[in-house]
Design a protein around this motif. Structure first.
Motif, PDB file in Angstrom:
ATOM      1  N   GLY A  93       0.931  -1.162  -0.074  1.00 41.46           N
ATOM      2  CA  GLY A  93      -0.063   0.054   0.168  1.00 41.46           C
ATOM      3  C   GLY A  93       0.874   1.325   0.155  1.00 41.46           C
ATOM      4  O   GLY A  93       0.496   2.300  -0.617  1.00 41.46           O
ATOM      5  N   PHE A  94       1.876   1.154   0.938  1.00 39.26           N
ATOM      6  CA  PHE A  94       2.942   2.245   0.889  1.00 39.26           C
ATOM      7  C   PHE A  94       3.512   2.575  -0.460  1.00 39.26           C
ATOM      8  O   PHE A  94       3.527   3.782  -1.045  1.00 39.26           O
ATOM      9  CB  PHE A  94       4.026   2.308   1.914  1.00 39.26           C
ATOM     10  CG  PHE A  94       4.916   2.903   1.746  1.00 39.26           C
ATOM     11  CD1 PHE A  94       5.100   4.322   1.897  1.00 39.26           C
ATOM     12  CD2 PHE A  94       6.177   2.448   1.496  1.00 39.26           C
ATOM     13  CE1 PHE A  94       6.263   4.965   1.728  1.00 39.26           C
ATOM     14  CE2 PHE A  94       7.485   3.281   1.073  1.00 39.26           C
ATOM     15  CZ  PHE A  94       7.298   4.664   1.455  1.00 39.26           C
ATOM     16  N   ARG A  95       4.125   1.410  -1.230  1.00 38.64           N
ATOM     17  CA  ARG A  95       4.787   1.485  -2.529  1.00 38.64           C
ATOM     18  C   ARG A  95       3.935   2.148  -3.492  1.00 38.64           C
ATOM     19  O   ARG A  95       4.164   3.078  -4.240  1.00 38.64           O
ATOM     20  CB  ARG A  95       5.270  -0.107  -2.786  1.00 38.64           C
ATOM     21  CG  ARG A  95       6.216   0.320  -4.074  1.00 38.64           C
ATOM     22  CD  ARG A  95       6.191  -0.940  -4.760  1.00 38.64           C
ATOM     23  NE  ARG A  95       4.876  -1.574  -5.157  1.00 38.64           N
ATOM     24  CZ  ARG A  95       4.652  -3.007  -4.817  1.00 38.64           C
ATOM     25  NH1 ARG A  95       5.434  -3.787  -4.627  1.00 38.64           N
ATOM     26  NH2 ARG A  95       3.210  -3.186  -5.323  1.00 38.64           N
ATOM     27  N   ASP A  96       2.847   1.546  -3.572  1.00 36.19           N
ATOM     28  CA  ASP A  96       1.746   1.964  -4.407  1.00 36.19           C
ATOM     29  C   ASP A  96       1.273   3.459  -4.466  1.00 36.19           C
ATOM     30  O   ASP A  96       1.305   4.082  -5.390  1.00 36.19           O
ATOM     31  CB  ASP A  96       0.321   1.088  -4.751  1.00 36.19           C
ATOM     32  CG  ASP A  96       0.703  -0.474  -5.060  1.00 36.19           C
ATOM     33  OD1 ASP A  96       1.813  -0.611  -5.344  1.00 36.19           O
ATOM     34  OD2 ASP A  96      -0.263  -1.238  -4.395  1.00 36.19           O
ATOM     35  N   THR A  97       1.162   3.899  -3.193  1.00 38.61           N
ATOM     36  CA  THR A  97       0.782   5.201  -2.830  1.00 38.61           C
ATOM     37  C   THR A  97       2.120   6.119  -3.347  1.00 38.61           C
ATOM     38  O   THR A  97       1.656   7.000  -4.073  1.00 38.61           O
ATOM     39  CB  THR A  97       0.411   5.316  -1.252  1.00 38.61           C
ATOM     40  OG1 THR A  97      -0.844   4.551  -1.247  1.00 38.61           O
ATOM     41  CG2 THR A  97      -0.157   6.860  -1.204  1.00 38.61           C
ATOM     42  N   LEU A  98       3.337   5.843  -2.872  1.00 41.01           N
ATOM     43  CA  LEU A  98       4.269   6.881  -3.146  1.00 41.01           C
ATOM     44  C   LEU A  98       4.456   6.857  -4.410  1.00 41.01           C
ATOM     45  O   LEU A  98       4.574   7.813  -5.316  1.00 41.01           O
ATOM     46  CB  LEU A  98       5.493   6.370  -2.455  1.00 41.01           C
ATOM     47  CG  LEU A  98       6.743   7.233  -2.586  1.00 41.01           C
ATOM     48  CD1 LEU A  98       6.387   8.701  -2.261  1.00 41.01           C
ATOM     49  CD2 LEU A  98       7.909   6.534  -1.722  1.00 41.01           C
ATOM     50  N   VAL A  99       4.612   5.666  -5.503  1.00 46.24           N
ATOM     51  CA  VAL A  99       4.729   5.770  -6.652  1.00 46.24           C
ATOM     52  C   VAL A  99       3.779   6.385  -7.398  1.00 46.24           C
ATOM     53  O   VAL A  99       3.898   7.337  -8.444  1.00 46.24           O
ATOM     54  CB  VAL A  99       4.981   4.346  -7.317  1.00 46.24           C
ATOM     55  CG1 VAL A  99       4.951   4.426  -8.821  1.00 46.24           C
ATOM     56  CG2 VAL A  99       6.260   3.727  -6.691  1.00 46.24           C
ATOM     57  N   HIS A 100       2.485   6.255  -6.925  1.00 48.28           N
ATOM     58  CA  HIS A 100       1.240   7.025  -7.562  1.00 48.28           C
ATOM     59  C   HIS A 100       1.591   8.424  -7.386  1.00 48.28           C
ATOM     60  O   HIS A 100       1.080   9.328  -8.200  1.00 48.28           O
ATOM     61  CB  HIS A 100      -0.157   6.837  -7.124  1.00 48.28           C
ATOM     62  CG  HIS A 100      -1.212   7.364  -7.242  1.00 48.28           C
ATOM     63  ND1 HIS A 100      -1.938   7.279  -8.255  1.00 48.28           N
ATOM     64  CD2 HIS A 100      -1.561   8.638  -6.784  1.00 48.28           C
ATOM     65  CE1 HIS A 100      -2.939   8.351  -8.676  1.00 48.28           C
ATOM     66  NE2 HIS A 100      -2.548   9.072  -7.474  1.00 48.28           N
TER      67      HIS A 100
END
Length: 104
Positions: A93-100
């Motif tokens: 969730g963190f990775r997807d949010t930051l990359v988004h």
């Protein structure tokens, strides 16, 4: 810098939700550089990165950017990326949010 690049290439970034992950300011900055290398070929400039808490119902987004409009040059300038630690539950969730947010 070469040692840091080597570290990035060797970093074991797990995608599974079972990966134990505690989000800190240092980790936020570290992963920004790792993801910048991995997904953006180091083309993104450094930016202010912030961990924020939103417990009120008006601000339930997981991540958001602060931007400025440059009317003269017809540009949208991203000033900071903010990650809501109250909403991050997993590394994925963190990775997807930051990359988004980095895409903005």
């Amino acid at each position: 810098m070469d040692n840091f690049r080597q570290y990035i290439k060797e970093a074991n970034l797990k995608d599974d939700d079972g990966y134990e992950f505690e989000l800190t300011e240092d980790k936020l900055k570290m992963y920004f550089y790792i993801f910048n290398d991995k997904y953006f070929n180091n083309k993104l400039k450094s930016i202010d990165l912030n961990l924020v808490n939103f417990s009120n119902a008006n601000r339930d987004s997981i991540g958001f950017t602060n931007t400025t409009l440059d009317f003269e040059h017809e540009k949208l300038i991203c000033n900071s990326i903010n990650i809501n630690v109250d909403r991050i539950r997993t590394f994925k969730g963190f990775r997807d949010t930051l990359v988004h947010e980095m895409l903005h």
